[in-house]
Design an enzyme around this catalytic site. Structure first.
Site, PDB file in Angstrom:
ATOM      1  N   CYS B 156      86.194  58.779  41.681  1.00  0.00           N
ATOM      2  CA  CYS B 156      86.410  59.167  43.135  1.00  0.00           C
ATOM      3  C   CYS B 156      87.199  58.177  44.083  1.00  0.00           C
ATOM      4  O   CYS B 156      87.871  58.383  45.103  1.00  0.00           O
ATOM      5  CB  CYS B 156      84.934  59.372  43.603  1.00  0.00           C
ATOM      6  SG  CYS B 156      83.820  58.103  43.226  1.00  0.00           S
ATOM      7  N   HIS B 258      84.037  57.661  50.777  1.00  0.00           N
ATOM      8  CA  HIS B 258      84.608  56.456  50.378  1.00  0.00           C
ATOM      9  C   HIS B 258      85.621  56.052  51.420  1.00  0.00           C
ATOM     10  O   HIS B 258      86.605  56.535  51.610  1.00  0.00           O
ATOM     11  CB  HIS B 258      85.258  56.422  49.112  1.00  0.00           C
ATOM     12  CG  HIS B 258      84.127  56.599  48.092  1.00  0.00           C
ATOM     13  ND1 HIS B 258      82.796  56.571  48.153  1.00  0.00           N
ATOM     14  CD2 HIS B 258      84.373  56.620  46.692  1.00  0.00           C
ATOM     15  CE1 HIS B 258      82.085  56.767  46.939  1.00  0.00           C
ATOM     16  NE2 HIS B 258      83.030  56.745  45.964  1.00  0.00           N
TER      17      HIS B 258
END
Lengths: 369, 369, 369, 369
Positions: B156, B258
């Site tokens: 990710c 993120h």
């Protein structure tokens, strides 16, 4: 430790966030004694406990609970040898100036005078040598001063990173470039400061003016003093060996403690190894601690070996937040070495720095007679 | 949009965090139809609603609520053209291998095959060209395969950063070095994942294996394919123009999204200006969107002009998290350009990438038939 | 669904927290069309996208992005059949009054008129029967009105709890006493609202005026209308069967969704069993849904069977937050029955209620011709 | 304070959350000296610093850093006068029993023996009178014991509320009914305990078994001891004047400190006024403090006057968390009086209670000899 050693101090901006910290620390100090509290006209005349919206985790110290708050004018602080300023930047300039002119030693956490060419910007674990600028600051003042001066300490995010950088430069010579990414606690913005709606479950990748402060202040702090042909001293801004700094500042949902990821490139080739860096950081000591400043930490830089430290919640209160913690010292594939540093923004990053600076000045005989 | 277009799919690891996301997305897909669900022996035999500890913010899709969970063996998935794998790394290797051997097309979010020299590591908004490795993967398999293959998507945190890096390389040529500091959401660690005691009011400046993944995966994804004298293709790992990457990974108290601070240095001198970079990022388009993958975002990179964006809470759901958001494009005093990128770790950083990859494979005729 | 059905609406306080929600909801409404936006003089004259500090997770709707913000005076809203008010209480009184006098139908989320004896306080899933007060409100106005009126909706914490209470009274007759402890999300305080320093890792066991609102508003909403000898209607405040309510309100570190623990004692002996209560809650339907209000939820009260639900993060977006969720229905050792209710404070607790009220008024022909 | 006063103690479950707290507190105790540490077989044989995943905010005390961890068998604890048990419930039963049989005084934080008819459940600021059950516990043991016994302390959420309830009963006589809604910190669930995915931006309105514990334990603690015809003592469970308690327990995103909203109805009519209640709470003192237990707080109940206190983040560390804080004392429209109480779940709610209990036993001569 008797009255011979007792030093009366005042706190400007006493009801604010930084002022509250000053009071909490000074109330249990070994030789500073709180003698006067200054705040805005709105608070003046009230007992401190009525004037303040106290937000600390310990109760209001009994010594100040009933002390009547004054306006921030020098006449109310005549008996103080020192005043600590936790004033907001919008008023700090004029008030601190007035106190200096009134021959008071001002230790300020505000940013207003940090860029003044005659005002030292002192992180007490790094550049107490800059105190040597004081005589010139007093001499060039109009009228010249005998006892008054202003000392500032650095922005909280600068303070955390400049300590390990100073340690590295002392051990390995000049740093050439440095990339810093900060993750800064909400307490750094004061009160009410950051809206909960802005920072819950969120990161704000921007703090106004913060990156510029880190990039500029670090140069003033790590740089030396030069003397011109006219006999005047000047801060050299690390220009003998240019240091390029690039900072990215983020606000994170943490209450206290700024965490910063740092990569550095040394001028020296080959650069030191991670192990050498760890040893140099651990070995670094401050003059402030050496001469006995009571608030200076024994371990200026505590180096963690565990891979997942430092962490703000677990490490910010170590040594009452007066030192910094470094961890994850390792090679950087782009520059030379990278590491994580944690500094307590409300302790060494603010009031504690001012207090150690003042302790240093007292112990060195730089404060009034 | 009739049965002609309907493609039956299975989900492995259906009760896990990534599996739940696969199901939530596939349940409303325009041509994929969930046909089988696989999980551990403990869950097998139960209706999905009884087997799962559902943690999504929408209810369990009615299409799977009563579907009986199977063990992860190929015979239960025979009628599927595609299986999506949200399996944990400790079991994903053997199971995915078995499904490939059984001539199934596996789109995996697990890390096990990412470093396999014949398995493409595809971020669908970047390197769909790597699908061309499939015939070789099938040919070299023992026994050779006709339809089975494995495609992985990236970690990710890699996914978020590699998209703007790809955009920059397409516009300005090779990047020479890149320093990345991540602030990663807790959902990236799955469930139960991060203990609340570890991350409340805290930063953990370490995620096991994460920095290595970013530093390695980025090279595989941004690199090309070379063909050796033996006629075999290989991933060139960006070696024609070496790219040095240094990542520092942090876990932060954010649920989803993120955030990464990135500094890059281009090979080309002089480097592009911030404005040129903004325009290049905004102009970047993916082949996946161009050929009509329904889950590919219209704006691969959305560029924010406001100084304080992107922010995970406000921006992670834009375009259902299928693109990335970039902001704060500005000069870096050490490298050339720095910026902030936000990628939704549970969307484009996980299940959404697998699904777009599968859509691409279907639209290109690479699946089944 | 053509222009015949299109209803032009305005939004007052359009740049504020509630105003932004009104806009986000109305921009995709099936028959309301945003026609005018009102805000303070500071914002007036600017395109909405420049005037607002947009804090929603979806982008600013394109329909209003360039719409010029007006001052909150009726002449700019002449073409609107309805205005929604998200004004702050300090200005809402005068402005809403002026709009009513100008013959506009005002649906207000502000508290100013909630205690007015002729203004209905309507939770649209509970007491749409109170719309019958409108003719009297118009008749007694000076000068009498033909189309103008004010309808308010309830405080967010009241709304969540009054829905299951209404369901219980419909099924089992009067409730005699009720103890409520709320855990209220920070979004309930608007923006900037709660300082992050006050609520991180914390509970604030006090919300100014909130307990009084719950205790008073609930009586007005659950009560009926009486008609005096003079032929005038009045809200009876549940006085036929006195209802004692005791509320304790807490602010908690949750972004959205108020959770409330409720214990009730019924007048009827023996009281209903937990299972009867669950069934009554699940069976409860609103007239608003029955007559086709598009924003009214199908499930007015969704009853969870799992022991650990409802939870704000998982359940607040169910049905777009237009209904409430109840769980943990069980016996209370002190009163009769206790349960947990979750209401989305920014949806049914605010803008959504106003919108359903307005939909109801339109469908019932109560809004101007 | 010499060796005459020194009491050697052991800690069972020394590596767990509660065990770490025991160690942090005991390491600076005025007369307890940590002599042995017990943990699972996996940890046994290692120095404590290697066995533990230390999660406290202060460093591991130097006194235990190198102490070798033992298995939890009595022979390793022979020289201890007291053992503190922070064991998990799944092993605490057998181990604590074995230690008692080996004539050790066990002060346990585990729940296993709380419902034992001969084991006192003691909140040291409330019912030290229950120590009088020890002789009977020893006599009825098979074989009869001379020195060994087990004392338990209460569940953390019970402890917080039972202290003010005891104060009220002492001042005003029996309480008849009590409704309690808790907002409990994550640290109450141990480590790793609550997944961050479950509690970030969330409330979980359920804690398994917790409501039953409050409702049952409170009766045992507040009740007296009766003596039957057979001369045997028994805990009367407050049956002379039945007390009905209804608890609703919630997990909230707070690290430390349980906040509880409490409404009570007194048997006495008319009930005391809020002001009388405040005075009674403030005046309440514990026998533990009176006889000089060093860990007992001077203010058993600190009463806040500010409307928005107590708050866990600001008030949980007052008196090292050894007392409780009460605020918002006011009338309840359904019962008589309502208030908010805050108890530090990891201090008075756990290890601190065990330690005060042990201090009391030492000072009263109930331990060893």
């Amino acid at each position: 430790m008797t009255n011979a050693r007792e030093v009366k101090v005042g706190v400007l901006g006493a009801t604010g966030t930084v002022g509250q910290r000053f009071i909490a620390l000074l109330a249990q100090h070994s030789f500073f004694v709180i003698h006067a509290l200054g705040a805005s006209a709105r608070s003046a005349g009230k007992p401190y406990s009525k004037a303040v919206n106290w937000k600390q985790t310990q109760p209001i110290p009994s010594a100040v609970r009933e002390m009547v708050v004054q306006e921030c004018v020098p006449e109310h602080f005549k008996e103080c040898a020192i005043v600590f300023s936790g004033l907001d930047a919008d008023v700090a300039g004029d008030i601190e100036q007035a106190f200096r002119t009134a021959e008071l030693a001002v230790f300020s956490n505000a940013k207003n005078f940090r860029r003044d060419p005659h005002v030292p910007l002192i992180v007490p674990l790094v550049n107490t040598s800059h105190f040597s600028m004081i005589p010139q600051q007093q001499r060039l003042h109009s009228p010249p001063l005998k006892k008054g001066f202003i000392i500032t300490n650095a922005n909280c995010s600068t303070t955390a990173v400049v300590i390990p950088l100073a340690a590295l430069e002392r051990a390995f010579g000049p740093i050439e470039s440095c990339i810093i990414t900060t993750m800064q606690a909400i307490s750094g913005a004061g009160y009410p400061g950051v809206s909960s709606m802005d920072i819950f479950d969120n990161i704000v990748p921007y703090i106004s003016g913060e990156e510029e402060k880190i990039e500029w202040e670090t140069l003033k702090i790590l740089g030396g003093l030069t003397e011109g042909d006219d006999g005047l001293k000047a801060f050299d801004m690390h220009t003998k060996q240019p240091l390029r700094i690039s900072a990215s500042c983020n606000r994170v949902p943490v209450i206290e403690g700024h965490t910063e990821c740092v990569s550095v490139r040394f001028a020296r080739r080959p650069p030191p190894s991670p192990q050498q860096v760890r040893e140099a950081l651990q070995a670094y000591t401050s003059e402030a601690y050496a001469i006995g400043c009571p608030s200076a930490p024994r371990h200026t830089v505590f180096v963690h070996e565990e891979p997942d430290r430092p962490q703000p919640r677990l490490d910010r209160d170590y040594q009452a937040g007066a030192g910094v913690c470094v961890g994850r010292v390792r090679q950087c594939r782009v520059l030379d070495i990278k590491f994580v540093v944690l500094g307590n923004n409300v302790a060494i990053g603010a009031a504690t720095s001012s207090i150690i600076n003042a302790e240093y000045a007292v112990l060195k005989g730089l404060v009034g007679a």
